[in-house]
Design a protein around this motif. Structure first.
Motif, short mmCIF file in Angstrom:
data_model
loop_
_atom_site.label_atom_id
_atom_site.label_comp_id
_atom_site.label_asym_id
_atom_site.label_seq_id
_atom_site.Cartn_x
_atom_site.Cartn_y
_atom_site.Cartn_z
N GLU A 79 -12.48 -32.29 -27.36
CA GLU A 79 -11.83 -31.21 -26.62
C GLU A 79 -10.38 -31.03 -27.07
O GLU A 79 -9.87 -29.92 -27.16
CB GLU A 79 -11.86 -31.51 -25.12
CG GLU A 79 -13.23 -31.46 -24.50
CD GLU A 79 -13.20 -31.79 -23.02
OE1 GLU A 79 -13.84 -31.06 -22.23
OE2 GLU A 79 -12.55 -32.77 -22.64
N PHE A 80 -9.72 -32.14 -27.37
CA PHE A 80 -8.32 -32.09 -27.76
C PHE A 80 -8.14 -31.44 -29.13
O PHE A 80 -7.05 -30.97 -29.45
CB PHE A 80 -7.74 -33.50 -27.78
CG PHE A 80 -6.24 -33.55 -27.86
CD1 PHE A 80 -5.46 -33.30 -26.75
CD2 PHE A 80 -5.61 -33.82 -29.06
CE1 PHE A 80 -4.08 -33.34 -26.81
CE2 PHE A 80 -4.22 -33.87 -29.14
CZ PHE A 80 -3.46 -33.61 -28.01
N GLN A 81 -9.20 -31.38 -29.93
CA GLN A 81 -9.11 -30.78 -31.26
C GLN A 81 -9.18 -29.26 -31.24
O GLN A 81 -8.90 -28.62 -32.25
CB GLN A 81 -10.22 -31.33 -32.16
CG GLN A 81 -10.13 -32.83 -32.41
CD GLN A 81 -8.80 -33.23 -33.02
OE1 GLN A 81 -8.27 -32.54 -33.90
NE2 GLN A 81 -8.25 -34.35 -32.54
N ASP A 82 -9.55 -28.68 -30.10
CA ASP A 82 -9.57 -27.23 -29.98
C ASP A 82 -8.16 -26.69 -30.20
O ASP A 82 -7.17 -27.27 -29.73
CB ASP A 82 -10.08 -26.83 -28.59
CG ASP A 82 -10.14 -25.33 -28.43
OD1 ASP A 82 -11.15 -24.72 -28.80
OD2 ASP A 82 -9.14 -24.76 -27.91
N ALA A 83 -8.05 -25.58 -30.91
CA ALA A 83 -6.74 -25.05 -31.31
C ALA A 83 -5.87 -24.72 -30.10
O ALA A 83 -4.69 -25.09 -30.04
CB ALA A 83 -6.92 -23.82 -32.20
N LYS A 84 -6.45 -24.02 -29.13
CA LYS A 84 -5.66 -23.64 -27.96
C LYS A 84 -5.31 -24.85 -27.10
O LYS A 84 -4.19 -24.95 -26.59
CB LYS A 84 -6.43 -22.61 -27.13
CG LYS A 84 -6.37 -21.20 -27.69
CD LYS A 84 -6.91 -20.19 -26.70
CE LYS A 84 -6.76 -18.76 -27.22
NZ LYS A 84 -7.23 -17.76 -26.24
N VAL A 85 -6.25 -25.75 -26.93
CA VAL A 85 -5.98 -26.96 -26.14
C VAL A 85 -4.89 -27.79 -26.80
O VAL A 85 -3.96 -28.28 -26.14
CB VAL A 85 -7.27 -27.79 -25.96
CG1 VAL A 85 -6.96 -29.13 -25.31
CG2 VAL A 85 -8.28 -27.02 -25.13
N ARG A 86 -4.98 -27.94 -28.10
CA ARG A 86 -4.00 -28.75 -28.82
C ARG A 86 -2.60 -28.11 -28.74
O ARG A 86 -1.61 -28.79 -28.49
CB ARG A 86 -4.42 -28.90 -30.28
CG ARG A 86 -3.62 -29.97 -31.03
CD ARG A 86 -4.18 -30.17 -32.43
NE ARG A 86 -3.48 -31.24 -33.12
CZ ARG A 86 -3.79 -32.52 -33.02
NH1 ARG A 86 -4.81 -32.88 -32.25
NH2 ARG A 86 -3.11 -33.44 -33.66
N SER A 87 -2.53 -26.79 -28.93
CA SER A 87 -1.24 -26.12 -28.86
C SER A 87 -0.67 -26.16 -27.44
O SER A 87 0.54 -26.23 -27.24
CB SER A 87 -1.36 -24.68 -29.34
OG SER A 87 -2.23 -23.94 -28.49
N TYR A 88 -1.55 -26.13 -26.44
CA TYR A 88 -1.11 -26.21 -25.05
C TYR A 88 -0.45 -27.56 -24.77
O TYR A 88 0.63 -27.63 -24.17
CB TYR A 88 -2.31 -26.00 -24.13
CG TYR A 88 -2.03 -26.21 -22.66
CD1 TYR A 88 -1.38 -25.25 -21.91
CD2 TYR A 88 -2.45 -27.38 -22.02
CE1 TYR A 88 -1.12 -25.44 -20.57
CE2 TYR A 88 -2.21 -27.58 -20.67
CZ TYR A 88 -1.55 -26.61 -19.95
OH TYR A 88 -1.30 -26.81 -18.61
N PHE A 89 -1.07 -28.64 -25.21
CA PHE A 89 -0.51 -29.97 -24.95
C PHE A 89 0.69 -30.27 -25.84
O PHE A 89 1.57 -31.03 -25.44
CB PHE A 89 -1.59 -31.04 -25.09
CG PHE A 89 -2.52 -31.10 -23.91
CD1 PHE A 89 -2.12 -31.75 -22.75
CD2 PHE A 89 -3.77 -30.49 -23.95
CE1 PHE A 89 -2.96 -31.80 -21.65
CE2 PHE A 89 -4.61 -30.55 -22.86
CZ PHE A 89 -4.21 -31.20 -21.70
N VAL A 90 0.73 -29.68 -27.01
CA VAL A 90 1.96 -29.80 -27.82
C VAL A 90 3.12 -29.13 -27.10
O VAL A 90 4.25 -29.62 -27.12
CB VAL A 90 1.74 -29.19 -29.22
CG1 VAL A 90 3.06 -29.05 -29.96
CG2 VAL A 90 0.78 -30.06 -30.03
N TYR A 91 2.84 -28.01 -26.44
CA TYR A 91 3.85 -27.32 -25.64
C TYR A 91 4.34 -28.21 -24.50
O TYR A 91 5.50 -28.13 -24.08
CB TYR A 91 3.26 -26.03 -25.10
CG TYR A 91 4.21 -25.18 -24.30
CD1 TYR A 91 5.34 -24.62 -24.88
CD2 TYR A 91 3.98 -24.94 -22.95
CE1 TYR A 91 6.21 -23.84 -24.14
CE2 TYR A 91 4.84 -24.15 -22.20
CZ TYR A 91 5.95 -23.61 -22.80
OH TYR A 91 6.81 -22.84 -22.07
N LEU A 92 3.46 -29.10 -24.01
CA LEU A 92 3.84 -30.03 -22.95
C LEU A 92 4.47 -31.30 -23.49
O LEU A 92 4.91 -32.15 -22.70
CB LEU A 92 2.61 -30.40 -22.11
CG LEU A 92 1.90 -29.26 -21.38
CD1 LEU A 92 0.73 -29.80 -20.58
CD2 LEU A 92 2.85 -28.51 -20.48
N GLY A 93 4.53 -31.46 -24.81
CA GLY A 93 5.13 -32.64 -25.40
C GLY A 93 4.15 -33.69 -25.86
O GLY A 93 4.55 -34.77 -26.31
#
Length: 258
Positions: A179-193
């Motif tokens: 799930e974490f490899q999904d592009a949107k999910v990954r970019s979302y959590f990168v936005y959270l740090g």
């Protein structure tokens, strides 16, 4: 308000049915309170730590002033007598507010329109955060009482943050690596740090272990009679407290006594 087509600002006094810039039909005008709330939500998106620090400081000042005029002024007295703890609380709460706001954002910086809205794991992150915030508020009111908010202000924020941090820690282990490899999910959590899921899990594990150990130590020490005064009256501890207290004697009073 804004035009939904061209995004142009329209004055509140404008009575026309079409946009004065592009000529497209305008939606039904919303109430002022609803419009103000929506503008405030949009304005708070992608704001940094100092913005939330300023917001929280202004909130404390306004609340303390109103409570001083209408009540006993307990919050004013607390902020005046505990400057160092109050400063740490402001920094701590501002960082927490920034993270919670980023969790609930639906737009990606530099991307037009909603972006993080269609992933189940992101919806669970927002919903779980809201539930734990409500549980934290309820627990703080039960443990500390509903009438001690002004005199024990930092304790309420600490209890609430413990609940949200507990959910974030547990959620890292419930998340699947795929799930974490999904592009949107990954970019979302990168936005959270969160750049790597492994680092998040390491920090979460350290937090959970610290929480359990701290709870056990607190329970054990709470059964020792007169422990607080034995430590408080120790000469070394008294001198250390006086040194740290003296470091902030130069800070001006928020409300000078006339």
């Amino acid at each position: 308000m804004k035009c939904p087509s061209c995004k142009g600002d329209i004055q509140w006094s404008y009575k026309g049915q079409t946009c004065p810039s592009c000529g497209d039909p305008l939606p039904k005008r919303k109430a002022f309170i609803v419009e103000f709330f929506q503008r405030s939500v949009e304005f708070s998106e992608d704001r940094g730590f100092f913005f939330w620090l300023l917001v929280f400081v202004l909130f404390l000042i306004v609340t303390a002033a109103l409570e001083h005029l209408l009540g006993a002024g307990k919050l004013k007295i607390y902020l005046d007598r505990n400057k160092f703890i109050s400063l740490l609380t402001m920094i701590y709460v501002a960082a927490h507010l920034k993270l919670i706001r980023n969790i609930h954002t639906i737009s990606r910086p530099g991307y037009p329109g909603a972006y993080w809205v269609d992933r189940l794991i992101i919806k669970k992150m927002r919903r779980g955060t809201n539930v734990m915030l409500a549980l934290g508020v309820l627990t703080s009111l039960i443990v500390l009482g509903p009438f001690n908010i002004f005199s024990m202000m930092p304790a309420y924020f600490v209890i609430i943050s413990l609940f949200t941090a507990l959910f974030w820690s547990i959620e890292s282990f419930r998340m699947d690596d795929r799930e974490f490899q999904d592009a949107k999910v990954r970019s979302y959590f990168v936005y959270l740090g969160v750049i790597r899921l492994r680092r998040w899990r390491q920090a979460s594990g350290a937090y959970l272990i610290t929480l359990v150990v701290s709870g056990g130590v607190f329970f054990g020490l709470s059964n020792v009679p007169n422990l607080y005064w034995n430590i408080r009256m120790n000469p070394f501890v008294m001198e250390t407290v006086d040194i740290f207290t003296g470091l902030f004697d130069w800070m001006p009073l928020l409300w000078p006594e006339g």
